[in-house]
Enzyme design. Sequence first.
Site, mmCIF file in Angstrom:
data_model
loop_
_atom_site.group_PDB
_atom_site.id
_atom_site.type_symbol
_atom_site.label_atom_id
_atom_site.label_comp_id
_atom_site.label_asym_id
_atom_site.label_seq_id
_atom_site.Cartn_x
_atom_site.Cartn_y
_atom_site.Cartn_z
ATOM 1 N N TYR A 190 0.878 -1.174 0.000
ATOM 2 C CA TYR A 190 0.000 0.000 0.000
ATOM 3 C C TYR A 190 0.916 1.224 0.000
ATOM 4 C CZ TYR A 190 -3.904 -2.998 1.620
ATOM 5 O OH TYR A 190 -4.876 -3.961 1.749
ATOM 6 N N TYR B 217 -6.146 -5.439 10.610
ATOM 7 C CA TYR B 217 -6.038 -5.985 9.250
ATOM 8 C C TYR B 217 -6.398 -7.472 9.207
ATOM 9 C CZ TYR B 217 -4.452 -6.202 4.422
ATOM 10 O OH TYR B 217 -4.414 -6.352 3.055
HETATM 11 C C1 PHB Z 1 -7.483 -6.525 -4.162
HETATM 12 O O1 PHB Z 1 -8.383 -6.325 -4.999
HETATM 13 O O2 PHB Z 1 -6.621 -7.407 -4.337
HETATM 14 C C2 PHB Z 1 -7.411 -5.691 -2.941
HETATM 15 C C3 PHB Z 1 -8.247 -4.612 -2.791
HETATM 16 C C4 PHB Z 1 -8.167 -3.830 -1.636
HETATM 17 C C5 PHB Z 1 -7.234 -4.166 -0.662
HETATM 18 C C6 PHB Z 1 -6.414 -5.253 -0.808
HETATM 19 C C7 PHB Z 1 -6.500 -6.027 -1.940
HETATM 20 O O3 PHB Z 1 -7.132 -3.393 0.457
#
Ligand code: PHB
Length: 393
Positions: free
Chosen positions: A201, A384
């Site tokens: 991120y 998380y």
């Molecule tokens: C994903 O689409 O892989 C995805 C989307 C949002 C997130 C993590 C993964 O926070």
Amino acid sequence: MKTQVAIIGAGPSGLLLGQLLHRKGIDNVIIEQRSEEYVLGRIRAGVLEQGMVDLLREAGVDERMDREGQVHEGFHLSFDNRLARVDLKQYSGGKTVMVYGQTEVTKDLMDARKAAGAQSVYEAEDVALHGIDTDTPTVTFVKNGEKVTLECDYIAGCDGYHGISRKTAPKDVLKTHERIYPFGWLGVLSDTPPVDEELIYANHERGFALCSMRSSTRSRYYIQVELDEKVEDWSDERFWEELKRRLPEDVAARLVTGPSIEKSIAPLRSFVAEPMKFGRMFLVGDAAHIVPPTGAKGLNLAASDVYTLYHAMIAAYHDGKPELLDKYSDIALRRIWKAERFSWWMTSMMHKFDENTFNQKMQLAELDYFTGSEAGLTVIAENYVGLPYEKVE
Ligand code: PHB
Ligand code: APR
């Protein structure tokens, strides 16, 4: 037609609830307005909390997930041209997440439902709910030109944000809370190896970016864009260039690019409707709440709603305690508001909101502080991997 629980919507919420109830001998029918192919064509989330993984196991749909899903013990936050790792396992007392696409979860649940012989009606038109405040609610719909009435004990509104269930709730009782963010996410799916084994991120002065994946050969990437951006204006080349600019140099250098197989823009929204029970109708999943995707909580919140309603239904049908159904809304909402908070906080910390450099410095200080402190890492990790499910009792 008659059943015990009428389920509106064949998204993850409806399919998971249906499968769990079926295995406990509680009869249910799923009414879905779209076709199976349409439902399976939607590209959505990809990170499952351990609680959801356990629930999928209880539903008997763990085989392919265990084979093809990836267990992740951590993820990265990128800022200031560097990466900081959040060790989920270390800071959450041993918990992890599973990277396995919502599309795959949906397919597995559809296959299991078919194998179990449980009834589903796809391409149902004019779906309507009646008598939710009576002991004899019904659902009506039109299938192949014929009007059908489904009698039931309870209705589970699992029909997403645009569904009919929330709209059926009495206006003087329903309260909604909403925040719309001034940007969207442009997402790309590509058959290229992920840039990293774990998710990244990224907070960047040009805007947020996320590197995610579906498998060792399929990647999912996102970048923050203005709300008025058009997908047509984003060639693959432009997308990859912009993504690279928002990642630390060494990460950008090893990014493998390729043709996109899906590209779309989604707005970001926080939304909660309360209560989640109206007489004999319950709202479940996206029908009651939306989170911005930054915390990977949307699908997982749907699963925790399902857990709560499933256990309340067992209490009602098997333990002679229908009064526990009255607790569904309060129990579900306690966890929902905490996930809303985490999703809002991650969104606030990771995105570019304006040109104010003080605001940007605050984000960097917050990231530096949280990733440099055991307490900070614990806060991120325990949210998380997913806060605990509350018992229904
Ligand atoms: C994903 O689409 O892989 C995805 C989307 C949002 C997130 C993590 C993964 O926070
Ligand atoms: N009648 C019958 N079905 C309906 C109606 C209606 N009036 N309106 C919508 N539906 C169907 C939709 O076509 C969809 O298949 O309800 C389903 C709702 O599914 P989702 O929107 O996927 O919602 P939910 O099952 O709660 O899933 C939770 O997690 O990753 C997040 O937002 C993402 O879809 C995701 C969600």
